[in-house]
Design an enzyme around this catalytic site. Sequence first.
Site, PDB file in Angstrom:
ATOM      1  N   ASP A 173      -9.125   1.378   4.300  1.00  0.00           N
ATOM      2  CA  ASP A 173      -9.974   1.937   3.229  1.00  0.00           C
ATOM      3  C   ASP A 173     -10.063   3.435   3.481  1.00  0.00           C
ATOM      4  OD1 ASP A 173     -11.801   2.018   1.039  1.00  0.00           O
ATOM      5  OD2 ASP A 173     -13.460   2.116   2.453  1.00  0.00           O
ATOM      6  N   SER A 174     -10.789   4.130   2.602  1.00  0.00           N
ATOM      7  CA  SER A 174     -10.969   5.580   2.776  1.00  0.00           C
ATOM      8  C   SER A 174     -11.935   5.898   3.922  1.00  0.00           C
ATOM      9  CB  SER A 174     -11.521   6.187   1.488  1.00  0.00           C
ATOM     10  OG  SER A 174     -12.772   5.597   1.181  1.00  0.00           O
TER      11      SER A 174
ATOM     12  N   HIS B  94     -17.380   0.054  -0.671  1.00  0.00           N
ATOM     13  CA  HIS B  94     -18.561   0.701  -0.085  1.00  0.00           C
ATOM     14  C   HIS B  94     -19.866   0.107  -0.639  1.00  0.00           C
ATOM     15  CE1 HIS B  94     -15.784   3.932   1.152  1.00  0.00           C
ATOM     16  NE2 HIS B  94     -16.756   4.433   1.881  1.00  0.00           N
TER      17      HIS B  94
END
Length: 270
Positions: free
Chosen positions: A14-15, A190
């Site tokens: 993921d980021s 998130h």
Amino acid sequence: MLYLGNNYPIGIFDSGVGGLTVVRSLLDQLPGEHFIYFGDTAHVPYGSKEQHQLFAYARDIIAFLISKKVKAIVVACGTHSAVTVPHLKNDYPIPILGVLKAGARSVVRTTHNGKIGVVATSATVKSQAYTSEILQLNKDLQVFEQACPRFVPLVESGQIDSDDSLQAIKEYIQPLLDRQIDSLVLGCTHYPFLAPQIKNYVGEGVALVDPSCETIEELKAILAAQDMFNQETGNPTREFYVSGQDDSFYNVGRLLIGDIIDQVQKINLD
Ligand code: DGL
């Protein structure tokens, strides 16, 4: 499909800390698997990036994870699941799955009144991938998508219960409540970290859908079909890598999922 070996790890990326919501489900549903997590914190947030940037990041991270001999990759990111995964997943010799199809399946099962809200990043909403996936499953449903660009920076900085997050929740979610939705997909990984606050705002009448549980069910089915579960009996290894700030990922990550994050290694893929 080429598989490398039962006892090799699962790759997840993921980021930043968002994919830890998927790690949470992995720990819950497949606690015996080794995994390697990559948080692309040098490039967070993904939601405001152009498609060509997202493709470049995905290719670099997948190459890194494959160099670590992962047996499958879970793209624990709604944005990549919407934008890059459908185009990239057949280019590699291991299974690569995103979270979006799982999220769509879950919410289609959840809704009673046929009005579905989706909160996600700007890039995901722009792609309209959730709407098309949901309508492919049932064309009679109505889908309302809402971009929430302030959520990711709030979660990345650990501001889960702050006035700013409560204000952002009100601003982004109220227009969906006005549409009488009864189910809301948390379409960016998130966002489930804000689920208690969002639930508080939407009340009992709206079910929240976190795609991570169904994503790991899908992973389980893939591993089961190939008899690829880890057979070792010792403690599984969990490795965490980031491309940017490692101290912030370590601190916020531990705040969010606890001391399973023992050490974070910084690595430059550029
Ligand atoms: N957590 C990711 C997603 O699910 C990326 C969010 C971002 O970096 O903007 O979309």
